[in-house]
Scaffold this motif. Structure first.
Motif, PDB file in Angstrom:
ATOM      1  N   UNK A  64      61.105  91.183  44.440  1.00 57.28           N
ATOM      2  CA  UNK A  64      60.587  89.830  44.558  1.00 57.28           C
ATOM      3  C   UNK A  64      61.059  88.926  43.426  1.00 57.28           C
ATOM      4  N   UNK A  65      60.721  87.661  43.542  1.00 56.95           N
ATOM      5  CA  UNK A  65      60.950  86.733  42.438  1.00 56.95           C
ATOM      6  C   UNK A  65      62.290  86.054  42.402  1.00 56.95           C
ATOM      7  N   UNK A  66      63.245  86.452  43.251  1.00 52.31           N
ATOM      8  CA  UNK A  66      64.569  85.815  43.229  1.00 52.31           C
ATOM      9  C   UNK A  66      64.495  84.459  43.925  1.00 52.31           C
ATOM     10  N   UNK A 102      63.339  84.907  34.126  1.00 55.75           N
ATOM     11  CA  UNK A 102      62.662  84.110  35.151  1.00 55.75           C
ATOM     12  C   UNK A 102      61.960  84.993  36.166  1.00 55.75           C
ATOM     13  N   UNK A 103      61.015  84.390  36.847  1.00 54.10           N
ATOM     14  CA  UNK A 103      60.462  84.886  38.106  1.00 54.10           C
ATOM     15  C   UNK A 103      60.191  83.656  38.958  1.00 54.10           C
ATOM     16  N   UNK A 104      60.574  83.696  40.230  1.00 54.77           N
ATOM     17  CA  UNK A 104      60.483  82.511  41.067  1.00 54.77           C
ATOM     18  C   UNK A 104      59.097  82.162  41.548  1.00 54.77           C
ATOM     19  N   UNK A 105      58.152  83.139  41.566  1.00 52.83           N
ATOM     20  CA  UNK A 105      56.822  82.836  42.075  1.00 52.83           C
ATOM     21  C   UNK A 105      56.886  82.291  43.493  1.00 52.83           C
ATOM     22  N   UNK A 106      56.246  81.146  43.724  1.00 50.71           N
ATOM     23  CA  UNK A 106      56.217  80.553  45.067  1.00 50.71           C
ATOM     24  C   UNK A 106      57.570  80.014  45.502  1.00 50.71           C
ATOM     25  N   UNK A 107      58.515  79.914  44.577  1.00 46.21           N
ATOM     26  CA  UNK A 107      59.837  79.427  44.957  1.00 46.21           C
ATOM     27  C   UNK A 107      60.781  80.584  45.289  1.00 46.21           C
ATOM     28  N   UNK A 108      60.277  81.780  45.401  1.00 42.82           N
ATOM     29  CA  UNK A 108      61.112  82.943  45.662  1.00 42.82           C
ATOM     30  C   UNK A 108      61.648  82.935  47.091  1.00 42.82           C
ATOM     31  N   UNK A 109      62.617  83.801  47.344  1.00 36.66           N
ATOM     32  CA  UNK A 109      63.260  83.842  48.655  1.00 36.66           C
ATOM     33  C   UNK A 109      62.294  84.214  49.772  1.00 36.66           C
ATOM     34  N   UNK A 110      61.187  84.857  49.411  1.00 35.52           N
ATOM     35  CA  UNK A 110      60.182  85.173  50.419  1.00 35.52           C
ATOM     36  C   UNK A 110      59.622  83.902  51.058  1.00 35.52           C
ATOM     37  N   UNK A 185      60.913  74.788  38.964  1.00 31.69           N
ATOM     38  CA  UNK A 185      59.914  75.284  39.898  1.00 31.69           C
ATOM     39  C   UNK A 185      59.683  76.784  39.834  1.00 31.69           C
ATOM     40  N   UNK A 186      60.128  77.456  38.776  1.00 34.24           N
ATOM     41  CA  UNK A 186      59.853  78.877  38.621  1.00 34.24           C
ATOM     42  C   UNK A 186      58.408  79.105  38.209  1.00 34.24           C
ATOM     43  N   UNK A 187      58.039  80.376  38.038  1.00 38.50           N
ATOM     44  CA  UNK A 187      56.620  80.701  37.838  1.00 38.50           C
ATOM     45  C   UNK A 187      56.093  80.202  36.504  1.00 38.50           C
ATOM     46  N   UNK A 188      56.961  80.042  35.494  1.00 42.35           N
ATOM     47  CA  UNK A 188      56.475  79.510  34.221  1.00 42.35           C
ATOM     48  C   UNK A 188      56.066  78.056  34.387  1.00 42.35           C
ATOM     49  N   UNK A 189      56.895  77.266  35.069  1.00 39.85           N
ATOM     50  CA  UNK A 189      56.486  75.890  35.370  1.00 39.85           C
ATOM     51  C   UNK A 189      55.221  75.883  36.202  1.00 39.85           C
ATOM     52  N   UNK A 190      55.089  76.831  37.123  1.00 39.26           N
ATOM     53  CA  UNK A 190      53.911  76.873  37.981  1.00 39.26           C
ATOM     54  C   UNK A 190      52.637  77.104  37.170  1.00 39.26           C
ATOM     55  N   UNK A 191      52.727  77.872  36.085  1.00 41.71           N
ATOM     56  CA  UNK A 191      51.561  78.041  35.205  1.00 41.71           C
ATOM     57  C   UNK A 191      51.237  76.744  34.470  1.00 41.71           C
ATOM     58  N   UNK A 273      61.788  72.133  45.595  1.00 39.96           N
ATOM     59  CA  UNK A 273      63.228  72.175  45.405  1.00 39.96           C
ATOM     60  C   UNK A 273      63.865  70.926  45.994  1.00 39.96           C
ATOM     61  N   UNK A 274      64.530  70.150  45.150  1.00 34.90           N
ATOM     62  CA  UNK A 274      65.247  68.960  45.598  1.00 34.90           C
ATOM     63  C   UNK A 274      66.401  68.720  44.623  1.00 34.90           C
TER      64      UNK A 274
END
Length: 433
Positions: A64-66, A102-110, A185-191, A273-274
């Motif tokens: 996950x996380x990509x 990094x970890x993508x969190x909600x922006x991951x490929x899932x 938009x990665x998980x650090x920004x999400x925090x 993502x934009x």
């Protein structure tokens, strides 16, 4: 006032000049040839004189996380040990190299990649909180696909441990510093973001997450420099009311410097993502490329949906047209309140512009996409006089970025740009002593 070719210090790390290659997607993966791909991609920058090379975002978890296909993972110590070949190659040219974690969190490929979801039906996104209503609406309309696992307090501590362990292994492999992907938009920004973070535990304040992340890394890597991006979400769509503004980014940067981060990189980025981080032209050539159509269809869930994404990309190109040094005024404000180096990237394209910004808006100047167009760009910039108008050949056309959703390597695909690079090559402009 400092010049581009003057040295600078980040923590205890001596960087030979103030030009850096900003993080880019290398799409090297973790296969047998991954290290060779990374060396081929990153060594030319150091060979041409870049003082600091940032290896693009690497994922700290095993699954996950990509945020894009082909991203390299650094959870496995055996694989990371092989990366010493990369760090040795950079050091052989007198350069320094930081790895971005990094970890993508909600922006991951899932979330967005249809083919990946089909191949990994049981994989959930890692979420700071339940997705906000705007994202749930996109899910309901079929544009995204959310099945999030909202992290418990214990999960957050586990994620921090993954970051710290990966950082430790990277330093053992010879990396000179750690760069946290605190934006895009990665998980650090999400925090850090009130758009994403609605937690009610100790991590409802994103600064607490950043403090724990810093302290755990510091415990593992000692005084090795730790750098982070700091997001302002000013470009977010008007429908997003809860977001970080420039004032918030300045305050966050000051807090992070007080915590002990050795440098900060202020950037304006959206909450979705934009093109806010790749401002420039609509990449018509990349969208027309027949060799990429199958990859687009797999990524977006068919050719019809690909046309929809393409249309939205066209609309965004009007909103986020290219703007020289678009983060400069934000970086200048941050520099007034912190006592650590401030790094500037985003629309920096000219040698004279860099020297004017140094000592005013920033302490180092970096570029990303121009290194796709000119892998040995530093030789031209560092060898130039600030008054002679030397600038990059990159046209900000984004034909290099869109294909990466298919897993394609990052490279310039614009003939007019490649022709200009060829003329510089013939003239020996990239030669170094």
């Amino acid at each position: 006032m400092p010049r581009l070719d003057d040295p600078v210090t980040i923590g205890p790390c001596e960087v030979p000049n103030r030009l850096y290659r900003a993080p880019l997607l290398e799409c090297a993966g973790n296969g047998e040839d991954a290290v060779d791909i990374l060396v081929a991609d990153l060594e030319p920058a150091a060979a041409s004189g870049v003082g600091l090379v940032f290896q693009g975002a690497t994922i700290v978890t095993e699954s996950g996380g990509c945020a894009a296909p082909g991203m390299t993972r650094v959870h496995d110590p055996e694989f990371v040990a092989r990366l010493s070949a990369l760090t040795d190659a950079i050091h052989a040219h007198g350069g320094t190299i930081f790895v971005q974690l990094e970890h993508g969190g909600l922006r991951s490929m899932e979330t967005w990649h249809a083919g990946y979801r089909e191949q990994h039906p049981d994989e959930q996104q890692l979420a700071v909180s339940e997705p906000p209503w705007q994202l749930r609406l996109l899910d309901g309309l079929g544009f995204l696909d959310f099945d999030p696992h909202v992290m418990s307090t214990g999960d957050v501590y586990d994620l921090v441990e993954s970051f710290a362990t990966a950082g430790e292994h990277c330093v053992e492999a010879g990396y000179d510093g750690i760069h946290l992907a605190g934006a895009n938009m990665g998980i650090i920004q999400q925090f850090l973001s009130p758009f994403y973070n609605r937690r009610e535990d100790e991590f409802g304040d994103g600064i607490r997450f950043m403090e724990l992340l810093h302290d755990e890394l510091r415990e593992r890597v000692g005084d090795t420099p730790i750098v982070t991006k700091v997001p302002s979400e000013a470009p977010a769509p008007p429908v997003v009311r809860r977001r970080l503004g420039d004032d918030d980014a300045v305050a966050i940067a000051r807090q992070l410097a007080d915590i002990g981060y050795d440098a900060v990189v202020p950037v304006r980025t959206s909450v979705v993502w934009d093109m806010s981080i790749v401002r420039g032209e609509y990449p018509a050539r990349a969208w027309r490329d027949e060799s990429l159509q199958e990859g687009y269809a797999e990524a977006f869930g068919g050719r019809l949906r690909t046309r929809g994404v393409r249309f939205m990309n066209w609309l965004e190109s009007f909103q986020f047209d290219f703007e020289p040094a678009w983060n400069a005024d934000l970086a200048r404000r941050v520099r007034e309140v912190v006592d650590v180096p401030v790094l500037l990237e985003g629309g920096v394209r000219e040698r004279g512009q860099m020297d004017r910004l140094l000592g005013d808006a920033c302490d180092m100047a970096g570029m990303a996409r121009p290194f796709y167009a000119e892998p040995r760009l530093a030789a031209r910039l560092l060898g130039a006089d600030a008054s002679d108008g030397t600038r990059v050949v990159c046209e900000n056309c984004n034909n290099c970025t869109v294909p990466q959703v298919t897993g394609a390597v990052g490279q310039c695909r614009t003939p007019s740009v490649l022709r200009r690079r060829g003329k510089f090559e013939e003239a020996g402009a990239y030669d170094t002593d």
